[in-house]
Design a protein around this motif. Structure first.
Motif, mmCIF file in Angstrom:
data_model
loop_
_atom_site.group_PDB
_atom_site.id
_atom_site.type_symbol
_atom_site.label_atom_id
_atom_site.label_comp_id
_atom_site.label_asym_id
_atom_site.label_seq_id
_atom_site.Cartn_x
_atom_site.Cartn_y
_atom_site.Cartn_z
ATOM 1 N N VAL A 98 -3.587 3.320 6.260
ATOM 2 C CA VAL A 98 -2.993 3.693 4.996
ATOM 3 C C VAL A 98 -3.485 3.504 3.710
ATOM 4 O O VAL A 98 -3.440 4.345 2.795
ATOM 5 C CB VAL A 98 -1.326 2.829 5.129
ATOM 6 C CG1 VAL A 98 -0.296 3.392 4.031
ATOM 7 C CG2 VAL A 98 -0.980 2.933 6.399
ATOM 8 N N TRP A 99 -4.309 2.331 3.690
ATOM 9 C CA TRP A 99 -4.860 2.181 2.194
ATOM 10 C C TRP A 99 -5.802 3.116 2.168
ATOM 11 O O TRP A 99 -6.298 3.819 0.967
ATOM 12 C CB TRP A 99 -5.765 0.737 2.574
ATOM 13 C CG TRP A 99 -6.745 0.572 1.489
ATOM 14 C CD1 TRP A 99 -8.210 0.753 1.381
ATOM 15 C CD2 TRP A 99 -6.324 -0.186 0.269
ATOM 16 N NE1 TRP A 99 -8.507 0.336 0.249
ATOM 17 C CE2 TRP A 99 -7.432 -0.032 -0.567
ATOM 18 C CE3 TRP A 99 -5.247 -0.623 -0.220
ATOM 19 C CZ2 TRP A 99 -7.869 -0.462 -1.545
ATOM 20 C CZ3 TRP A 99 -5.177 -0.995 -1.544
ATOM 21 C CH2 TRP A 99 -6.280 -1.277 -2.253
ATOM 22 N N VAL A 152 0.876 -1.153 0.015
ATOM 23 C CA VAL A 152 -0.089 -0.020 0.184
ATOM 24 C C VAL A 152 0.931 1.175 -0.052
ATOM 25 O O VAL A 152 0.705 2.314 -0.540
ATOM 26 C CB VAL A 152 -0.971 0.106 1.190
ATOM 27 C CG1 VAL A 152 -1.649 1.179 1.360
ATOM 28 C CG2 VAL A 152 -1.833 -1.133 1.104
ATOM 29 N N GLU A 165 -1.880 17.467 2.540
ATOM 30 C CA GLU A 165 -1.311 16.204 2.613
ATOM 31 C C GLU A 165 -0.548 15.909 3.973
ATOM 32 O O GLU A 165 -0.579 14.963 4.836
ATOM 33 C CB GLU A 165 -0.805 15.389 1.686
ATOM 34 C CG GLU A 165 -0.503 13.859 1.462
ATOM 35 C CD GLU A 165 -1.895 13.037 1.889
ATOM 36 O OE1 GLU A 165 -2.982 13.824 1.058
ATOM 37 O OE2 GLU A 165 -1.869 12.036 2.372
ATOM 38 N N LEU A 166 0.456 16.810 4.211
ATOM 39 C CA LEU A 166 1.291 16.704 5.485
ATOM 40 C C LEU A 166 0.823 16.763 6.686
ATOM 41 O O LEU A 166 0.687 15.673 7.333
ATOM 42 C CB LEU A 166 2.596 17.566 5.412
ATOM 43 C CG LEU A 166 3.883 17.324 4.490
ATOM 44 C CD1 LEU A 166 4.993 18.101 4.603
ATOM 45 C CD2 LEU A 166 4.391 15.920 4.967
ATOM 46 N N TRP A 220 -6.198 12.997 -6.404
ATOM 47 C CA TRP A 220 -5.567 14.012 -7.041
ATOM 48 C C TRP A 220 -5.399 13.470 -8.698
ATOM 49 O O TRP A 220 -5.469 14.073 -9.553
ATOM 50 C CB TRP A 220 -4.326 14.111 -6.586
ATOM 51 C CG TRP A 220 -4.294 14.224 -5.107
ATOM 52 C CD1 TRP A 220 -5.422 14.352 -4.052
ATOM 53 C CD2 TRP A 220 -3.027 14.603 -4.412
ATOM 54 N NE1 TRP A 220 -4.868 14.613 -2.931
ATOM 55 C CE2 TRP A 220 -3.310 14.660 -2.968
ATOM 56 C CE3 TRP A 220 -1.765 14.536 -4.545
ATOM 57 C CZ2 TRP A 220 -2.584 14.999 -2.056
ATOM 58 C CZ3 TRP A 220 -0.911 14.684 -3.578
ATOM 59 C CH2 TRP A 220 -1.158 14.828 -2.156
ATOM 60 N N ASN A 261 -5.666 6.446 2.925
ATOM 61 C CA ASN A 261 -4.847 7.399 2.532
ATOM 62 C C ASN A 261 -4.470 7.115 1.123
ATOM 63 O O ASN A 261 -4.582 8.186 0.344
ATOM 64 C CB ASN A 261 -3.626 7.552 3.369
ATOM 65 C CG ASN A 261 -3.019 8.682 3.282
ATOM 66 O OD1 ASN A 261 -3.306 9.444 2.470
ATOM 67 N ND2 ASN A 261 -1.881 9.051 4.275
ATOM 68 N N ALA A 262 -4.115 5.932 0.555
ATOM 69 C CA ALA A 262 -3.642 5.880 -0.853
ATOM 70 C C ALA A 262 -4.884 5.865 -1.616
ATOM 71 O O ALA A 262 -4.640 6.446 -2.519
ATOM 72 C CB ALA A 262 -3.153 4.344 -0.778
ATOM 73 N N ILE A 297 -3.860 -2.715 7.650
ATOM 74 C CA ILE A 297 -3.132 -1.333 7.368
ATOM 75 C C ILE A 297 -4.232 -0.523 6.633
ATOM 76 O O ILE A 297 -3.971 0.433 5.864
ATOM 77 C CB ILE A 297 -2.031 -1.545 6.485
ATOM 78 C CG1 ILE A 297 -2.479 -2.547 5.453
ATOM 79 C CG2 ILE A 297 -0.634 -1.927 7.183
ATOM 80 C CD1 ILE A 297 -2.680 -2.066 4.067
ATOM 81 N N LEU A 337 0.582 4.334 -2.631
ATOM 82 C CA LEU A 337 0.381 5.769 -2.091
ATOM 83 C C LEU A 337 1.483 6.622 -2.610
ATOM 84 O O LEU A 337 1.234 7.711 -3.167
ATOM 85 C CB LEU A 337 0.503 5.670 -0.521
ATOM 86 C CG LEU A 337 0.336 7.103 0.222
ATOM 87 C CD1 LEU A 337 -0.803 7.818 -0.103
ATOM 88 C CD2 LEU A 337 0.518 6.727 1.568
ATOM 89 N N VAL A 367 -5.419 9.805 -2.171
ATOM 90 C CA VAL A 367 -4.585 10.422 -2.850
ATOM 91 C C VAL A 367 -4.654 10.277 -4.438
ATOM 92 O O VAL A 367 -4.577 11.143 -5.514
ATOM 93 C CB VAL A 367 -3.089 10.134 -2.611
ATOM 94 C CG1 VAL A 367 -2.062 10.472 -3.502
ATOM 95 C CG2 VAL A 367 -2.761 10.625 -1.157
ATOM 96 N N ALA A 368 -5.488 9.030 -4.828
ATOM 97 C CA ALA A 368 -5.746 8.902 -6.117
ATOM 98 C C ALA A 368 -6.567 9.814 -6.714
ATOM 99 O O ALA A 368 -6.697 9.921 -8.140
ATOM 100 C CB ALA A 368 -6.319 7.256 -6.256
ATOM 101 N N MET A 381 -1.582 13.597 6.944
ATOM 102 C CA MET A 381 -0.928 12.437 7.350
ATOM 103 C C MET A 381 -0.566 12.262 8.848
ATOM 104 O O MET A 381 -0.453 11.298 9.468
ATOM 105 C CB MET A 381 0.269 12.143 6.460
ATOM 106 C CG MET A 381 0.041 11.513 5.234
ATOM 107 S SD MET A 381 1.767 11.488 4.272
ATOM 108 C CE MET A 381 1.062 10.308 2.827
ATOM 109 N N PHE A 382 -0.062 13.626 9.465
ATOM 110 C CA PHE A 382 0.398 13.601 10.819
ATOM 111 C C PHE A 382 -0.893 13.225 11.638
ATOM 112 O O PHE A 382 -0.736 12.648 12.626
ATOM 113 C CB PHE A 382 0.721 14.891 11.094
ATOM 114 C CG PHE A 382 2.241 14.815 10.619
ATOM 115 C CD1 PHE A 382 3.285 14.206 10.900
ATOM 116 C CD2 PHE A 382 2.655 15.913 9.959
ATOM 117 C CE1 PHE A 382 4.711 13.906 10.687
ATOM 118 C CE2 PHE A 382 4.089 16.493 9.550
ATOM 119 C CZ PHE A 382 5.073 15.145 9.863
ATOM 120 N N LEU A 417 -2.877 0.175 12.887
ATOM 121 C CA LEU A 417 -3.278 1.120 11.558
ATOM 122 C C LEU A 417 -4.865 0.449 10.919
ATOM 123 O O LEU A 417 -5.008 0.814 9.973
ATOM 124 C CB LEU A 417 -2.247 0.951 10.424
ATOM 125 C CG LEU A 417 -0.757 1.753 10.907
ATOM 126 C CD1 LEU A 417 0.049 1.400 9.659
ATOM 127 C CD2 LEU A 417 -1.279 3.117 10.581
#
Lengths: 194, 303
Positions: free
Chosen positions: B100-101, A55, B140-141, B110, B103-104, B97, A59, B107-108, B144-145, B157
């Motif tokens: 995180v998934w 992942v 994003e920063l 964008w 988040n990914a 996770i 990402l 972001v797609a 993510m934090f 996670l």
């Protein structure tokens, strides 16, 4: 069984889209073909149960390729990038070099004696990865992390300083007040020296 | 994997419709029309109108990338929703996770907006496409934090672990800075309200300026779906999941999701659009230090 099928499909797709990078005639298509190739690699990592790494690849590669698309298109001859262009230069020599490198690497893969597997994968690879990074390599990782963050922020600050859409439009214009003060100061300095 | 796989796309579609309907009602109410709630079916009418409309084709457009970009939006929303616990029922994919998934997948979006903006070969669309990347890098920063803070607080996670870690106190109370930053990023994920400059009116619609017919329908549906999923993720991340008195877990999850979604849609009508370069300065110089402090405090408590 389905894992084997999925692996081969993803492998063919990743190589195919990787080759497409050099075949397509637009920088945007090339960038996203490369992204598709990386996404297939990320999916292969998911397939071997390295979920976190897989992942993370997905990402990071999406973000990275988007930023790269911006830069690649920015540096092109036709900035919008919609005019067809070739993605290869030095065609004949490049073919020879890449064929040579392929033969070399494939030969290495086929002839080297691969080590046998020792031990078993950990129950939670994410935790094992975290402990490896944050245990013995803690200092290095902390320093690198801080350095990368500082670099990113510093480069953005440097890049945006003279931006067209700067936050304070009047900041860089000469102010009448400043000019007067500067002049007075200079005059005073002369007086002091005399 | 569970039967939730089939339910999740349907739920996302229903929530996206709810968001669009509330948006239409708010717009009608702001326009001063009496009985504004009666326009709740405006999204359905609009969908029907767009479906029968012809697709506008621009000169030398990159059709493959345009279709890819438009399709990415709803797909990313459903993929992001797949890891969310539904309250009582398991998530479609209870991944270790999941955060995180999520988040990914987000972001797609964008990539989808950039592709849709770039591929139609139109200046306004192109500017809109570039804006989403500038804005994305800005939010994003801190975002993510904020997500990492939840991960540290839950020591996992996995969304389900984040929910069970909030049995004592909701993360919205434990980590208010992360919660506030997440709500702001939720708007950014769907380029909504104050962060709508990629599709801003100053660009005649920006990235979606040239989209019409089915293209526009899918793009808009994906945008509302992303807003709905961003709101739905707030519940397991910060609002204790399905925890609550009397009502069953799934109903609490739904009620909380709708409340957050309504607040986000309402904010879109009350807050002016931010310029993405100013937001960048704000996000990196003002938002990052408190999110890092929040992360530090949460880490110390977790230790």
């Amino acid at each position: 069984m389905w894992r084997d099928a999925a692996f081969w499909i993803l492998a063919v797709l990743s190589v195919g889209t990787g080759a497409a990078v050099f075949v397509v005639d637009s920088m945007a298509r090339a960038t996203f073909a490369l992204l598709a190739s990386f996404l297939c690699v990320g999916a292969v990592l998911l397939l071997i149960d390295l979920h976190y790494l897989g992942v993370l690849v997905v990402l990071m590669m999406i973000m990275e390729m988007l930023v790269m698309a911006v830069f690649m298109i920015m540096y092109m001859m036709n900035p919008a990038g919609l005019m067809p262009m070739t993605m290869v230069h030095n065609h004949r020599n490049a073919l020879g070099i890449s064929a040579g490198v392929f033969v070399l690497l494939a030969g290495g893969i086929l002839t080297v004696r691969w080590p046998h597997r020792e031990g078993a994968p950990p129950a939670d690879p994410t935790r094992a990865l975290g402990e490896a990074l944050m245990g013995p390599k803690m200092l290095v990782m902390m320093v690198i992390g801080l350095a990368i963050l500082a670099t990113m922020i510093a480069s953005v600050v440097l890049a945006t300083h003279r931006g067209r859409y700067d936050q304070d439009e009047h900041e860089h214009e000469p102010q009448p007040q400043d000019a007067h003060e500067h002049h007075a100061h200079e005059h005073h300095g002369h007086g002091g020296a005399a | 994997m569970s039967e939730s796989v089939l339910v999740v796309p349907l739920l996302v579609a229903l929530l996206a419709f709810a968001a669009a309907a509330f948006d239409a009602v708010l717009a009608a109410s702001a326009a001063g029309s009496p009985g504004a709630w009666r326009v709740w079916d405006a999204p359905l009418r609009e969908a029907a109108r767009l479906l029968v409309r012809q697709r506008r084709n621009t000169l030398a457009a990159d059709r493959l990338l345009r279709r890819t970009g438009i399709a990415v939006l709803p797909v990313a929303a459903v993929l992001a929703a797949a890891v969310l616990p539904l309250g009582g029922a398991d998530a479609a994919s209870d991944s270790s996770i999941g955060i995180v998934w999520f988040n990914a997948a987000e972001v797609a979006v964008w990539a989808g907006v950039w592709l849709a903006g770039w591929s139609v070969n139109s200046a306004y669309s192109l500017v809109g496409g570039y804006r989403i990347i500038a804005q994305g890098l800005a939010y994003e920063l801190p975002h993510m934090f904020a997500l990492i803070t939840v991960g540290v607080g839950a020591e996992s996670l996995r969304f389900a672990d984040a929910v069970s870690a909030q049995h004592g106190l909701w993360f919205a109370v434990q980590m208010p800075v992360a919660f506030a930053v997440y709500l702001l990023s939720a708007l950014a994920m769907a380029f909504w309200g104050p962060l709508a400059s990629p599709v801003g009116r100053d660009l005649a619609g920006g990235a979606m300026a040239e989209l019409s017919g089915a293209d526009r329908l899918v793009f808009l549906a994906g945008r509302y779906a992303m807003l709905a999923v961003a709101a739905a993720a707030t519940v397991p991340l910060f609002l204790g999941g399905g925890a609550g008195p009397l009502l069953p877990a799934w109903l609490w999850t739904l009620v909380k999701t709708l409340a957050v979604l309504a607040a986000l849609v309402w904010a879109g009508h009350r807050v002016p659009v931010l310029r993405m370069d100013r937001f960048m300065g704000f996000a990196w110089t003002v938002l990052i230090p408190p999110t890092l402090l929040q992360l530090l405090v949460t880490s110390l408590i977790a230790l």
